[in-house]
Structure formats: C-alpha cells, structure tokens
Design a protein around this motif. Structure first.
Motif: not given
Length: 256
Positions: A47-65, A67-77
């Motif tokens: 599960a992912v709690l997204d505090f930037s959503a501010r009431g917007r519907p949740a985006l699904p977790l990135p998933a493929t055939d 793998s799936v990823l739950a992430a708290d991430v900010r990429l610099d580049e």
C-alpha cells in the motif's frame, strides 16, 4: 510525500487486505487527505499513502507482468535513468525506478541519485527487495518472522499499531541509543530498520541484508589541489546539487 507499507506471507497464505488497511490507517493523517493505493496478489500485499494527492483519487502502484513497486521516492536526475538503463520513459519517478529495477536488478539502486525507500516484488523470482537511499533520508522498517511473514512500513507504528508485533520497549536497543552505538533496530522490540545504503532481500526461505555503497576511505586525502581550486569545485558541486533537487515546476521551499 508518501508512506509505504506491505506484507509477504512466508507461509503461503494470502495477504490480508484487512491487515494491510490497518497498517496504512496507522500512518494516515485525515486532515491532509492522502490517497491510498492498494495492491494484492497471493501472499504479497502493498500500500502507498500519497499525501500530495490532496483528495484526488489514488494512482495505482507501478505494476507489470513481472513486478510491482511500492515507493517513497524523489529522483534527483530522473532523465538519467532511461539513458543509463535503456528503459522507455514513464514520467513518474517510481515508474522510472521500477523499470530500472526490472532491467538491471536490485543493485541498480547504487547508481540512482535521490532519496528513496522502496519495496519491489519480483513475481518470477518470488522475491521482495527493500532498499533505502545512501543517507537514509526516507525511513523504512520491518518485522521478520521466519516461516510466517515479513512486513515493512515507513513508520514503526504501522507494524505495532497494525497488530503485527506488540508495542513493547526494546531495553537493549534503548541502551545502545544512549551509548550512541549504531544499530539496525528500533526502540520497539521486534522491529528493525533497513540501514541506509543497504538492500534487504527476502524470499520464502531466506533473508539477506547487503550494503550497496560506502565511502572509499582509501581515497580520502589523496586529491591534491590548491585552496582556490577546492573552493571552486565545492561551489560547482553545491550548485549542481541544488539545481537537480529543485522541482521542475511549482513552488520551492526551504527549511533551515
């Protein structure tokens, strides 16, 4: 800002949605109106709690055939990720990181610049990989009960509040903190943290924790340059670090 949690039933039982929601609820702050995205398949749930959503519907977790990823991430580049690992260009940082993990494996986190706490489920290998950034900016803790379950969360209260372990002070961990002895435990008995710059991999039968980066102490003091050259290089590095951390759009804030 995101907070993540999840569980892997090592006994093969289905991951409980009720337990997953209870874990997420312990980290919720209703007045901030975060979205909640859930994913479950067989023994694994995340599960992912997204505090930037501010009431917007949740985006699904990135998933493929595979793998799936739950992430708290900010990429610099983020633009560097497709160039390094040949992935196509999903825009979101978590999707970029998932594509890199799928192509290059867990060790890829050592080549990614940014702050992150992630859990990557490899469906084919039946392996869950958790990792934290080099400086441990994003938190990640876990409970491992061999043969029963593995659970992870951004915050310890998701694990003891969700009923996975009792909320009980770890006296030995408290003493280590008082003596400033670095450890991977928390103050709650049974809960440990994934150390900064480490990868944790868990399967039905085994768990390992591996350091993926450390300072090259042998190189310290070997570079010879003038004080002026050192000052210029430091300024360049600071400017570059600030630039790559500024948001691509919207407002920027600083706290001292």
């Amino acid at each position: 800002m995101r907070l993540i949690c999840g569980l892997y039933r090592l006994d093969g039982a289905p991951a409980s949605e009720t337990l997953l929601r209870a874990m997420a609820a312990q980290m919720d702050v209703p007045r901030l109106r975060p979205s909640l995205a859930l994913w479950r398949e067989g023994p694994v749930g995340m599960a992912v709690l997204d505090f930037s959503a501010r009431g917007r519907p949740a985006l699904p977790l990135p998933a493929t055939d595979g793998s799936v990823l739950a992430a708290d991430v900010r990429l610099d580049e983020p633009a560097m990720v497709p160039r390094k690992f040949g992935s196509t260009a999903p825009v979101a940082d978590d999707a970029l990181l998932q594509a890199a993990l799928d192509r290059a494996g867990p060790s890829v986190v050592g080549e990614v610049l940014g702050d992150f706490a992630i859990a990557h489920w490899d469906k084919n290998a039946q392996r869950l990989t958790c990792a934290r950034d080099v400086f441990g900016i994003r938190p990640l803790v876990y409970v491992h009960k061999p043969g029963e379950l593995f659970a992870f969360a951004s915050l310890p209260k998701a694990l003891h509040g969700g009923g996975i372990v009792r909320k009980r002070i770890d006296d030995e961990a408290l003493l280590r903190r008082l003596w400033n002895v670095p450890q991977d435990d928390c103050l709650v008995a049974g809960i440990k943290q994934v150390p900064p710059a480490h990868i944790l991999e868990v399967s039905r039968d085994a768990m390992s924790v591996t350091r993926y980066w450390q300072i090259d102490r042998a190189a310290i003091g070997t570079r010879r340059c003038s004080a002026a050259d050192a000052a210029r290089e430091m300024r360049r590095l600071v400017d570059e670090a600030v630039k790559c951390r500024l948001p691509q759009k919207g407002e920027a804030g600083a706290h001292l």
